[in-house]
Design an enzyme around this catalytic site. Structure first.
Site, PDB file in Angstrom:
ATOM      1  N   ALA A   1      37.664  47.927 -74.509  1.00  0.00           N
ATOM      2  CA  ALA A   1      38.215  48.529 -73.296  1.00  0.00           C
ATOM      3  C   ALA A   1      38.455  50.021 -73.540  1.00  0.00           C
ATOM      4  O   ALA A   1      38.526  50.479 -74.677  1.00  0.00           O
ATOM      5  CB  ALA A   1      39.514  47.846 -72.908  1.00  0.00           C
TER       6      ALA A   1
ATOM      7  N   GLY B   1      36.662  44.024 -75.509  1.00  0.00           N
ATOM      8  CA  GLY B   1      36.029  43.699 -74.238  1.00  0.00           C
ATOM      9  C   GLY B   1      34.519  43.641 -74.328  1.00  0.00           C
ATOM     10  O   GLY B   1      33.878  42.924 -73.561  1.00  0.00           O
TER      11      GLY B   1
ATOM     12  N   GLU C   1      42.179  43.527 -80.632  1.00  0.00           N
ATOM     13  CA  GLU C   1      43.263  43.888 -79.706  1.00  0.00           C
ATOM     14  C   GLU C   1      44.644  43.835 -80.356  1.00  0.00           C
ATOM     15  O   GLU C   1      45.552  44.583 -79.960  1.00  0.00           O
ATOM     16  CB  GLU C   1      43.236  42.960 -78.486  1.00  0.00           C
ATOM     17  CG  GLU C   1      42.095  43.206 -77.522  1.00  0.00           C
ATOM     18  CD  GLU C   1      40.836  42.417 -77.862  1.00  0.00           C
ATOM     19  OE1 GLU C   1      39.939  42.364 -77.017  1.00  0.00           O
ATOM     20  OE2 GLU C   1      40.757  41.871 -78.985  1.00  0.00           O
TER      21      GLU C   1
ATOM     22  N   GLU D   1      33.784  40.227 -75.555  1.00  0.00           N
ATOM     23  CA  GLU D   1      34.034  39.296 -74.449  1.00  0.00           C
ATOM     24  C   GLU D   1      32.916  39.371 -73.403  1.00  0.00           C
ATOM     25  O   GLU D   1      32.504  38.341 -72.861  1.00  0.00           O
ATOM     26  CB  GLU D   1      35.386  39.615 -73.805  1.00  0.00           C
ATOM     27  CG  GLU D   1      36.555  39.294 -74.720  1.00  0.00           C
ATOM     28  CD  GLU D   1      37.880  39.781 -74.178  1.00  0.00           C
ATOM     29  OE1 GLU D   1      38.878  39.028 -74.298  1.00  0.00           O
ATOM     30  OE2 GLU D   1      37.949  40.905 -73.653  1.00  0.00           O
TER      31      GLU D   1
END
Length: 256
Positions: free
Chosen positions: A64, A107, A130, A110
């Site tokens: 992210a 992310g 994270e 993911e």
């Protein structure tokens, strides 16, 4: 048309490239929104049979956008816009392939796991770091990684920051294949093209049955498979496929 992605068509394959090279393709809200929009457009295009998401050789997506995250308030996050965009990708009915090279962190990992198949370069690295930011994966990482590699390895990756090499990811079933970095996108596009040439309706029905297999009991899964099989069996494509086989010619699919 787009700020953070590049979109093109290669045969019957829709290709989306994440294009924030200075940020290692970090996934900010604009990128996710544009990605969801582009994939939805390919989903609705009859001439597209499969899709590929990629980044560049250095990074698929390094996670992210931390600057954006640092400035995002809890009420803003609770509106669920990021989750909605991930959900758009999850519900795509056409096959979706990730072509991964370099960093696939947070992310980015993911996003790759949201896809139906993953082709990795030999430089690919997968991680969910994270916890180093005082948070946990929020785009499905705890769930999809655990389902793919098992509880104990997922614990190590998420809690201890272990990074999986491309070859480790292959060994643990996280990716389909590993190829030299100069070939990873070509390999993903070739795979996507092979899939795109198959019967569209049958492809969507098979993807649905496979994806739901993890969430259903064997009895429920067999019931779903039979239901989808009967839909395919009653289709025009089934008649075309069997006729083409008997006549020793290439089928012309209608998608119905």
């Amino acid at each position: 048309m787009y700020e953070n992605i590049l979109v093109e068509t290669v045969g019957r394959v829709g290709l989306v490239r994440l294009n924030r090279p200075k940020q290692l393709n970090a996934l900010n809200s604009t990128t996710l929104r544009e990605l969801a929009t582009a994939i939805t457009a390919f989903e609705q295009a009859e001439e597209i049979g499969a899709m590929v998401i990629t980044g560049n050789e250095r990074a698929f997506a390094a996670g992210a956008d931390i600057v954006e995250f640092q400035q995002t308030t809890l009420p803003e996050l609770m509106r669920g816009l990021r989750a909605d965009q991930y959900e758009v990708l999850r519900k795509v009915r056409k096959p979706l392939i990730a072509a991964v090279s370099g960093y696939a962190y947070g992310g980015g990992c993911e996003l790759a796991m949201l896809c139906d198949l993953i082709v990795a370069s030999d430089t690919a690295r997968f991680a969910q770091p994270e916890i180093n930011l005082g948070i946990i994966p929020g785009g499905g990482g705890t769930q999809r990684l655990t389902r793919q590699v098992g509880k104990y390895l997922a614990m190590e990756v998420i809690l201890a920051g272990r990074v999986l090499s491309a070859w480790e990811a292959l060994r643990h079933g996280l990716v389909n294949k590993v190829v030299p970095v100069e070939l990873y996108l070509e390999e993903a596009l070739e795979l996507a093209q092979r899939i795109a040439e198959r019967a569209p309706l049958a492809t969507r029905l098979a993807k649905d049955a496979i994806n739901r297999a993890q969430d259903l009991s064997l009895e429920q899964g067999l019931g779903l498979e039979r239901s989808n099989f009967l839909i395919a069996f009653g289709s025009e494509d089934k008649q075309e496929g069997t006729t083409a086989f008997v006549e020793k010619r290439k089928p012309v699919w209608k998608g119905r």
